[in-house]
Design a protein around this motif. Structure first.
Motif, PDB file in Angstrom:
ATOM      1  N   HIS A 143       1.031  -1.133  -0.023  1.00 61.60           N
ATOM      2  CA  HIS A 143       0.116  -0.014   0.088  1.00 61.60           C
ATOM      3  C   HIS A 143       0.900   1.297   0.014  1.00 61.60           C
ATOM      4  CE1 HIS A 143      -3.597   2.566   0.867  1.00 61.60           C
ATOM      5  NE2 HIS A 143      -2.774   3.060   2.036  1.00 61.60           N
ATOM      6  N   ASP A 184      -2.649   7.005   0.120  1.00 57.27           N
ATOM      7  CA  ASP A 184      -3.507   7.854  -0.626  1.00 57.27           C
ATOM      8  C   ASP A 184      -3.501   9.062  -0.399  1.00 57.27           C
ATOM      9  OD1 ASP A 184      -4.398   5.567  -2.085  1.00 57.27           O
ATOM     10  OD2 ASP A 184      -5.779   4.870  -0.600  1.00 57.27           O
ATOM     11  N   ASP A 237      -3.403   5.615   7.350  1.00 54.34           N
ATOM     12  CA  ASP A 237      -2.830   5.408   5.945  1.00 54.34           C
ATOM     13  C   ASP A 237      -1.243   4.983   5.852  1.00 54.34           C
ATOM     14  OD1 ASP A 237      -3.360   5.319   3.175  1.00 54.34           O
ATOM     15  OD2 ASP A 237      -3.422   7.379   2.825  1.00 54.34           O
ATOM     16  N   ARG A 286       0.091   1.982   7.539  1.00 58.40           N
ATOM     17  CA  ARG A 286      -0.342   0.676   6.586  1.00 58.40           C
ATOM     18  C   ARG A 286       0.729   0.821   5.643  1.00 58.40           C
ATOM     19  NH1 ARG A 286      -5.582   0.357   2.959  1.00 58.40           N
ATOM     20  NH2 ARG A 286      -4.984  -1.610   1.572  1.00 58.40           N
ATOM     21  N   SER A 287       1.228   1.819   5.134  1.00 59.82           N
ATOM     22  CA  SER A 287       2.204   1.652   4.098  1.00 59.82           C
ATOM     23  C   SER A 287       3.491   1.341   4.752  1.00 59.82           C
ATOM     24  CB  SER A 287       2.427   3.157   3.180  1.00 59.82           C
ATOM     25  OG  SER A 287       3.371   3.192   2.361  1.00 59.82           O
ATOM     26  N   TYR A 303      -9.731  -7.313  -3.785  1.00 57.38           N
ATOM     27  CA  TYR A 303     -10.302  -6.085  -3.250  1.00 57.38           C
ATOM     28  C   TYR A 303     -11.670  -5.812  -3.762  1.00 57.38           C
ATOM     29  CZ  TYR A 303     -11.237  -1.590  -1.078  1.00 57.38           C
ATOM     30  OH  TYR A 303     -11.618  -0.548  -0.223  1.00 57.38           O
ATOM     31  N   ARG A 314     -15.097  -3.270  -4.033  1.00 59.75           N
ATOM     32  CA  ARG A 314     -15.845  -2.036  -3.554  1.00 59.75           C
ATOM     33  C   ARG A 314     -16.875  -1.506  -4.445  1.00 59.75           C
ATOM     34  NH1 ARG A 314     -13.603   4.217  -2.736  1.00 59.75           N
ATOM     35  NH2 ARG A 314     -15.651   4.904  -2.176  1.00 59.75           N
ATOM     36  N   SER A 328      -6.857   2.967  -6.945  1.00 58.40           N
ATOM     37  CA  SER A 328      -7.015   3.306  -5.467  1.00 58.40           C
ATOM     38  C   SER A 328      -8.809   3.316  -5.299  1.00 58.40           C
ATOM     39  CB  SER A 328      -6.471   4.649  -5.437  1.00 58.40           C
ATOM     40  OG  SER A 328      -6.775   5.226  -4.245  1.00 58.40           O
ATOM     41  N   ASP A 362      -9.887   2.949  -1.789  1.00 53.90           N
ATOM     42  CA  ASP A 362     -10.357   3.060  -0.324  1.00 53.90           C
ATOM     43  C   ASP A 362     -10.945   4.400  -0.053  1.00 53.90           C
ATOM     44  OD1 ASP A 362      -9.039   0.575  -0.001  1.00 53.90           O
ATOM     45  OD2 ASP A 362      -6.955   1.513   0.599  1.00 53.90           O
ATOM     46  N   PRO A 363     -11.904   4.138   0.986  1.00 54.15           N
ATOM     47  CA  PRO A 363     -12.805   5.444   1.077  1.00 54.15           C
ATOM     48  C   PRO A 363     -11.878   6.311   1.893  1.00 54.15           C
ATOM     49  CG  PRO A 363     -14.063   3.172   1.554  1.00 54.15           C
ATOM     50  CD  PRO A 363     -12.615   2.896   1.185  1.00 54.15           C
ATOM     51  N   TRP A 371     -11.539   8.398  -0.658  1.00 58.32           N
ATOM     52  CA  TRP A 371     -10.975   8.778  -1.778  1.00 58.32           C
ATOM     53  C   TRP A 371     -12.008   8.431  -3.052  1.00 58.32           C
ATOM     54  CZ3 TRP A 371      -7.934  12.263  -0.075  1.00 58.32           C
ATOM     55  CH2 TRP A 371      -7.227  11.821   1.285  1.00 58.32           C
ATOM     56  N   PRO A 380     -12.853   6.722  -6.183  1.00 61.19           N
ATOM     57  CA  PRO A 380     -12.224   5.712  -6.928  1.00 61.19           C
ATOM     58  C   PRO A 380     -11.463   6.162  -8.178  1.00 61.19           C
ATOM     59  CG  PRO A 380     -14.426   5.086  -6.283  1.00 61.19           C
ATOM     60  CD  PRO A 380     -14.445   6.653  -6.005  1.00 61.19           C
TER      61      PRO A 380
END
Length: 311
Positions: A53, A56, A87, A90-91, A183, A185, A207, A209-210, A212, A214
């Motif tokens: 990850h 974002d 965020d 996680r990275s 994944y 969504r 990308s 992930d909320p 953000w 899509p």
């Protein structure tokens, strides 16, 4: 469809660290080596895992295709500290040893400082490595948006996505991107941003992930000729390829110009020049921009490569 400058910065810095991805960009890398050595990019390297990850919040989707760097970096500076910390953590977990780095400890303890530090670093990278080349990159990205917008109208999203990248598909209202992980969504009517990138090649990056928007980032068309050095012109070759009128117009566009200025420069009727410009623009060799009451035409990188004999 849209383009963004922040994602270009982060992809560029990643590119310089991955020899296997130099490819088309080796000339640029040679040109910026000395300038890049004057920047401390440690903070960005920590947040750029080879697999996994990437934060974002550091490269949010653009507000629109005409967003300026100042507008985009303001969006980065306005990131929510709590969300940015989560965020980034996680990275960092996806980069071996990153969580033990003193800078990572300081940032996770003080995410507001992290946002300031990284936004300041992105500004340095922009002014040092990206801004000098931005007109050339912008022309390529705008030409890509124009081309794929037309293709979208012609073949629909189901036909366009496989053209954008072989890993993409669209069936029964579902976008699929072939990747190592899984994944899912539901877009819920939010739509999908298709964003060309000069430096993401050969990958496609998604990308979703909320919170953000899509976004699907794909390699822009024409990067093979992006860094072609100006060479001696080959007007005969251009004439054979494009025809005499279109070759003359393309060769005359050393600088952006209006239809009237080109007609005066070439000694041709404005109506004739306008017809040639339309064909060259539709072929992805030129882009047109409006400045007040004037429309200026300039070559895309593909047009530059053809005009310079680099194609």
């Amino acid at each position: 469809m849209g383009g963004t400058q922040n994602s270009s910065i982060r992809t560029r810095t990643r590119r310089s660290e991955r020899p296997d991805r130099h490819g088309y960009h080796a000339p640029w890398l040679r040109g910026i080596r000395e300038a890049a050595e004057g920047l401390d990019l440690t903070g960005l390297w920590l947040l750029m895992p080879r697999r996994g990850h990437s934060p974002d919040w550091l490269s949010p989707p653009p507000a629109g295709p005409t967003a300026t760097f100042e507008e985009e970096i303001a969006q980065v500076r306005a990131a929510d500290p709590g969300a940015a910390r989560e965020d980034s953590a996680r990275s960092l977990a996806d980069t071996p040893g990153a969580l033990e780095h003193p800078l990572a400890h300081a940032w996770l303890a003080d995410p507001e400082r992290m946002i300031r530090d990284l936004a300041d670093l992105l500004e340095q990278v922009w002014h040092t490595l990206l801004a000098p080349d931005w007109p050339r990159l912008r022309a390529l990205l705008e030409a890509d948006v124009t081309f794929h917008s037309r293709r979208l109208a012609e073949v629909g999203l189901g036909g366009l996505l496989p053209e954008i990248h072989r890993r993409c598909g669209w069936r029964s209202g579902t976008l699929t991107v072939a990747s190592d992980g899984e994944y899912e969504r539901h877009l819920g009517g939010r739509g999908l941003v298709l964003m060309p990138s000069v430096f993401v090649w050969p990958d496609v990056v998604s990308s979703f992930d909320p919170p953000w928007q899509p976004t699907l980032v794909y390699p822009a068309r024409g990067i093979a000729g992006l860094w072609a050095d100006p060479a001696g012109r080959s007007p005969d070759a251009l004439v054979r390829l494009l025809g005499r009128g279109r070759a003359a117009v393309l060769a005359a566009l050393d600088d952006p110009a209006t239809t009237t200025a080109l007609a005066h420069r070439l000694g041709l009727a404005p109506s004739s020049v306008s017809a040639q410009l339309t064909v060259l623009r539709d072929a992805g060799l030129l882009v047109a921009r409006r400045y007040g009451h004037q429309v200026l035409y300039e070559r895309t990188p593909l047009g530059m490569a053809l005009a310079s004999g680099g194609a």
